[in-house]
Design a protein around this motif. Structure first.
Motif, PDB file in Angstrom:
ATOM      1  N   SER A 118       1.748   5.718   1.678  1.00 18.47           N
ATOM      2  CA  SER A 118       3.080   5.119   1.680  1.00 18.47           C
ATOM      3  C   SER A 118       3.220   3.801   2.422  1.00 18.47           C
ATOM      4  CB  SER A 118       4.071   6.130   2.260  1.00 18.47           C
ATOM      5  OG  SER A 118       4.023   7.312   1.522  1.00 18.47           O
ATOM      6  N   HIS A 119       3.020   3.826   3.729  1.00 19.00           N
ATOM      7  CA  HIS A 119       3.401   2.668   4.532  1.00 19.00           C
ATOM      8  C   HIS A 119       2.456   1.482   4.324  1.00 19.00           C
ATOM      9  CE1 HIS A 119       6.479   5.139   6.235  1.00 19.00           C
ATOM     10  NE2 HIS A 119       5.599   6.042   6.608  1.00 19.00           N
ATOM     11  N   THR A 120       1.168   1.745   4.133  1.00 23.74           N
ATOM     12  CA  THR A 120       0.227   0.660   3.860  1.00 23.74           C
ATOM     13  C   THR A 120       0.542   0.033   2.516  1.00 23.74           C
ATOM     14  OG1 THR A 120      -1.474   1.836   5.117  1.00 23.74           O
ATOM     15  CG2 THR A 120      -2.207   0.054   3.685  1.00 23.74           C
ATOM     16  N   PHE A 121       0.814   0.850   1.522  1.00 27.23           N
ATOM     17  CA  PHE A 121       1.149   0.357   0.186  1.00 27.23           C
ATOM     18  C   PHE A 121       2.414  -0.498   0.232  1.00 27.23           C
ATOM     19  CE2 PHE A 121       2.795   0.554  -4.119  1.00 27.23           C
ATOM     20  CZ  PHE A 121       1.661   0.424  -4.894  1.00 27.23           C
ATOM     21  N   ILE A 254      -8.715  -0.608   7.037  1.00 29.35           N
ATOM     22  CA  ILE A 254      -9.641  -0.689   5.902  1.00 29.35           C
ATOM     23  C   ILE A 254      -8.860  -0.679   4.590  1.00 29.35           C
ATOM     24  CG2 ILE A 254     -11.423   0.554   4.603  1.00 29.35           C
ATOM     25  CD1 ILE A 254     -12.662  -0.672   6.991  1.00 29.35           C
ATOM     26  N   LEU A 255      -7.915   0.250   4.463  1.00 27.38           N
ATOM     27  CA  LEU A 255      -7.118   0.361   3.242  1.00 27.38           C
ATOM     28  C   LEU A 255      -6.311  -0.914   2.998  1.00 27.38           C
ATOM     29  CD1 LEU A 255      -5.955   2.020   0.898  1.00 27.38           C
ATOM     30  CD2 LEU A 255      -4.309   3.014   2.519  1.00 27.38           C
ATOM     31  N   ASP A 256      -5.706  -1.425   4.043  1.00 29.14           N
ATOM     32  CA  ASP A 256      -4.913  -2.645   3.940  1.00 29.14           C
ATOM     33  C   ASP A 256      -5.776  -3.812   3.443  1.00 29.14           C
ATOM     34  OD1 ASP A 256      -2.311  -4.223   5.036  1.00 29.14           O
ATOM     35  OD2 ASP A 256      -4.123  -5.334   5.594  1.00 29.14           O
ATOM     36  N   HIS A 257      -6.930  -3.999   4.072  1.00 30.35           N
ATOM     37  CA  HIS A 257      -7.805  -5.100   3.690  1.00 30.35           C
ATOM     38  C   HIS A 257      -8.382  -4.901   2.286  1.00 30.35           C
ATOM     39  CE1 HIS A 257      -7.085  -6.603   7.526  1.00 30.35           C
ATOM     40  NE2 HIS A 257      -8.257  -6.478   8.109  1.00 30.35           N
ATOM     41  N   LEU A 258      -8.656  -3.653   1.931  1.00 30.32           N
ATOM     42  CA  LEU A 258      -9.184  -3.347   0.599  1.00 30.32           C
ATOM     43  C   LEU A 258      -8.184  -3.761  -0.482  1.00 30.32           C
ATOM     44  CD1 LEU A 258     -11.119  -1.966  -1.406  1.00 30.32           C
ATOM     45  CD2 LEU A 258     -10.068   0.223  -0.765  1.00 30.32           C
ATOM     46  N   LEU A 259      -6.927  -3.379  -0.315  1.00 29.55           N
ATOM     47  CA  LEU A 259      -5.916  -3.711  -1.312  1.00 29.55           C
ATOM     48  C   LEU A 259      -5.617  -5.213  -1.322  1.00 29.55           C
ATOM     49  CD1 LEU A 259      -3.525  -0.649  -0.895  1.00 29.55           C
ATOM     50  CD2 LEU A 259      -4.975  -1.176  -2.856  1.00 29.55           C
ATOM     51  N   HIS A 260      -5.649  -5.839  -0.146  1.00 28.68           N
ATOM     52  CA  HIS A 260      -5.465  -7.286  -0.101  1.00 28.68           C
ATOM     53  C   HIS A 260      -6.590  -8.011  -0.851  1.00 28.68           C
ATOM     54  CE1 HIS A 260      -2.337  -7.363   3.237  1.00 28.68           C
ATOM     55  NE2 HIS A 260      -1.923  -8.267   2.380  1.00 28.68           N
ATOM     56  N   ARG A 261      -7.827  -7.542  -0.658  1.00 28.35           N
ATOM     57  CA  ARG A 261      -8.963  -8.164  -1.349  1.00 28.35           C
ATOM     58  C   ARG A 261      -8.831  -7.979  -2.862  1.00 28.35           C
ATOM     59  NH1 ARG A 261     -12.316 -12.365  -1.039  1.00 28.35           N
ATOM     60  NH2 ARG A 261     -14.356 -11.961  -2.017  1.00 28.35           N
ATOM     61  N   ASN A 302      -7.398   6.449  -5.292  1.00 28.19           N
ATOM     62  CA  ASN A 302      -8.759   6.861  -4.958  1.00 28.19           C
ATOM     63  C   ASN A 302      -9.710   6.684  -6.143  1.00 28.19           C
ATOM     64  OD1 ASN A 302      -8.045   7.507  -2.347  1.00 28.19           O
ATOM     65  ND2 ASN A 302      -7.703   9.675  -2.785  1.00 28.19           N
ATOM     66  N   THR A 303      -9.213   6.926  -7.343  1.00 32.10           N
ATOM     67  CA  THR A 303     -10.034   6.717  -8.536  1.00 32.10           C
ATOM     68  C   THR A 303     -10.399   5.244  -8.690  1.00 32.10           C
ATOM     69  OG1 THR A 303      -9.048   8.617  -9.672  1.00 32.10           O
ATOM     70  CG2 THR A 303     -10.122   6.946 -11.054  1.00 32.10           C
ATOM     71  N   TYR A 304      -9.410   4.383  -8.489  1.00 34.42           N
ATOM     72  CA  TYR A 304      -9.686   2.950  -8.564  1.00 34.42           C
ATOM     73  C   TYR A 304     -10.648   2.512  -7.469  1.00 34.42           C
ATOM     74  CZ  TYR A 304      -5.942   2.396 -11.995  1.00 34.42           C
ATOM     75  OH  TYR A 304      -5.167   2.477 -13.127  1.00 34.42           O
ATOM     76  N   PHE A 305     -10.497   3.072  -6.271  1.00 32.66           N
ATOM     77  CA  PHE A 305     -11.417   2.717  -5.181  1.00 32.66           C
ATOM     78  C   PHE A 305     -12.858   3.090  -5.549  1.00 32.66           C
ATOM     79  CE2 PHE A 305      -7.758   3.535  -1.953  1.00 32.66           C
ATOM     80  CZ  PHE A 305      -7.119   2.385  -2.405  1.00 32.66           C
ATOM     81  N   THR A 306     -13.012   4.241  -6.192  1.00 32.14           N
ATOM     82  CA  THR A 306     -14.348   4.659  -6.628  1.00 32.14           C
ATOM     83  C   THR A 306     -14.915   3.671  -7.644  1.00 32.14           C
ATOM     84  OG1 THR A 306     -13.760   6.994  -6.276  1.00 32.14           O
ATOM     85  CG2 THR A 306     -15.672   6.544  -7.664  1.00 32.14           C
ATOM     86  N   GLN A 307     -14.087   3.226  -8.563  1.00 34.23           N
ATOM     87  CA  GLN A 307     -14.537   2.235  -9.541  1.00 34.23           C
ATOM     88  C   GLN A 307     -14.899   0.916  -8.856  1.00 34.23           C
ATOM     89  OE1 GLN A 307     -11.106   2.265 -12.128  1.00 34.23           O
ATOM     90  NE2 GLN A 307     -12.070   3.664 -13.559  1.00 34.23           N
ATOM     91  N   TRP A 308     -14.156   0.537  -7.832  1.00 40.10           N
ATOM     92  CA  TRP A 308     -14.403  -0.733  -7.153  1.00 40.10           C
ATOM     93  C   TRP A 308     -15.736  -0.746  -6.409  1.00 40.10           C
ATOM     94  CZ3 TRP A 308      -8.847  -1.527  -4.712  1.00 40.10           C
ATOM     95  CH2 TRP A 308      -7.934  -1.734  -5.753  1.00 40.10           C
TER      96      TRP A 308
END
Length: 456
Positions: A118-121, A254-261, A302-308
């Motif tokens: 929630s909050h990171t998104f 990590i999640l924040d930087h991952l989505l920003h990237r 999580n599925t998208y993260f696995t693909q990434w």
């Protein structure tokens, strides 16, 4: 003659087994229909505590379970009020049970707008879960709206106004949103149970025994003050020990930087994301519909993260791997200037060994006010906790509780500098011979988990 929908009671009470409240009791057809709606069922697929499960492995509980718990506590309060403090007996100071259904619906739906992690998104994509909750409740395209609209044409707006705190009855609003409300009481007990942290518990039975309605909201009997104190301390401990845990925050970074990237790469090659991360494209564009929002949950991300992890960009696939296999950034506390020479020098050292400081360092701060009281000079404040004395007069909690007075108005701040654990862990360091001096210099700036301005 058929019974109006809002008065329809189930022929046999429906119950849901719950580890915190034992049973969740449902008597109204409206509530059961809302529970079975697509928007509420979606909450099963969103964790209540986000990245905290990387620290407390039992914290896998969902926002669905929490929503049922808030409903159950609210239902119990309504029962107590109707039995002991009804408007028929007390007039304006009492509880009007005609408010029950709108209160129960608001309790069940208060979190229906939360998104994945929630909050990171929210921070990255500028979404607002409360505004989306209101949209879900009032949009004709949702099942939730269709159910509420069967009660009456204005009922969805009434429920939404409880969420926005604009509902005219303060008793209803404070039951759902105040410094000691059904929402907070459930998440403290539920989060304590699933994280295995005993200090988050308090005496809910006693709290419900001493809660009182009055014309302008809710209060607590004087003889229950110590139970309220216990709740305040439990809340404080949960924020310090669980919600602001540095490892959980390291995973949030990590999640924040991952989505920003990912967002940055989308802007360079948008056509690629139409192939492997299609449901996130509207959010990368900054233009999404309610239905597109409702398609997202933790599993989708999580599925998208696995693909990434298979994509060629080294930063994206490394951050995705770190998130999926739990490789949080390390942290050190600090006080002072966020842009100090020390922090900039440490970022330069991190860059020297091969990490982009934009994606592998962060300043992360946690703030919480354990208890607030009314201060006229402030533009906003939380609803203060009122204690009802024997003669019916009210006194604010911190004025009679030395314990709460010590916490009142004192913001708890934990500011940390996050960096790759490899910088201080020889087992993970790459090319140690080449960067030996750099690693040593970096480690010299950290002592007892805190940054020091002068090297040891």
């Amino acid at each position: 003659m058929s019974i109006p929908y809002k008065y329809q009671i189930l022929p046999i009470e429906k119950v849901f087994r719950d580890p915190v409240h034992n049973y969740i009791h449902v008597q109204h057809q409206v509530i059961l229909d809302l529970i079975n709606s697509a928007e509420v069922q979606r909450l099963r697929r969103i964790k209540q505590l986000g990245t905290s499960s990387f620290t407390f492995h039992g914290a896998e509980h969902s926002r669905f379970a929490h929503s049922l718990g808030v409903y159950e506590i609210t239902r119990r309060i309504c029962d107590i009020f109707q039995r002991n403090y009804s408007a028929e007996c007390l007039g304006d100071e009492g509880w009007d049970d005609n408010e029950r259904l709108v209160t129960l619906c608001a309790a069940l739906l208060h979190d229906v707008g939360h998104g994945p992690y929630s909050h990171t998104f929210e921070h990255i994509f500028n979404t607002d879960h409360e505004a989306i909750t209101v949209e879900i409740i009032t949009s004709p395209e949702t099942e939730v709206f269709q159910i509420l609209n069967r009660v009456s044409a204005d009922f969805p707006d009434k429920v939404a106004s409880v969420i926005t705190k604009e509902y005219p009855n303060p008793q209803v609003v404070q039951m759902i949103s105040s410094q000691i409300d059904a929402d907070r009481m459930d998440y403290l007990l539920r989060d304590a149970y699933f994280t295995g942290t005993e200090y988050g518990t308090f005496d809910l039975t006693r709290i419900l025994r001493v809660i009182r309605p009055y014309k302008d909201g809710l209060a607590f009997a004087m003889n229950g003050m110590h139970a309220v104190e216990d709740y305040i301390v439990s809340r404080y401990q949960m924020y310090v020990q669980v919600y602001f845990h540095p490892v959980s925050r390291g995973m949030e970074v990590i999640l924040d930087h991952l989505l920003h990237r990912a967002k940055e790469l989308y802007e360079q090659q948008p056509e690629d994301y139409q192939l492997h991360s299609q449901l996130l494209v509207p959010f990368f564009k900054g233009n999404f519909s309610l239905q597109e929002y409702l398609k997202l949950d933790d599993g989708v991300l999580n599925t998208y993260f696995t693909q990434w992890t298979s994509l060629p960009d080294p930063i994206l696939n490394d951050l995705a791997n770190r998130f999926l296999i739990r490789r949080p950034l390390k942290s050190a506390t600090f006080s002072g200037n966020r842009d100090s020479l020390t922090i900039r020098h440490l970022q330069a050292l991190i860059e020297k060994v091969g990490y982009n400081p934009k994606y592998y360092t962060a300043i992360n701060s946690s703030y919480d006010l354990p208890y607030d009281f009314y201060r006229p000079e402030k533009n906003s404040h939380r609803t203060q906790i009122e204690i009802m004395q024997k003669d019916g007069t009210l006194i604010e909690l911190s004025k009679i509780s030395h314990l709460v007075a010590a916490l009142a108005g004192q913001t708890q701040i934990d500011e940390r500098f996050y960096f790759p654990k490899e910088m201080v862990d020889p087992k993970r360091q790459q090319h140690y011979d080449l960067f030996d001096d750099t690693y040593r210099e970096f480690a010299a700036y950290i002592h007892n988990g805190a940054l020091v301005e002068e090297k040891n």
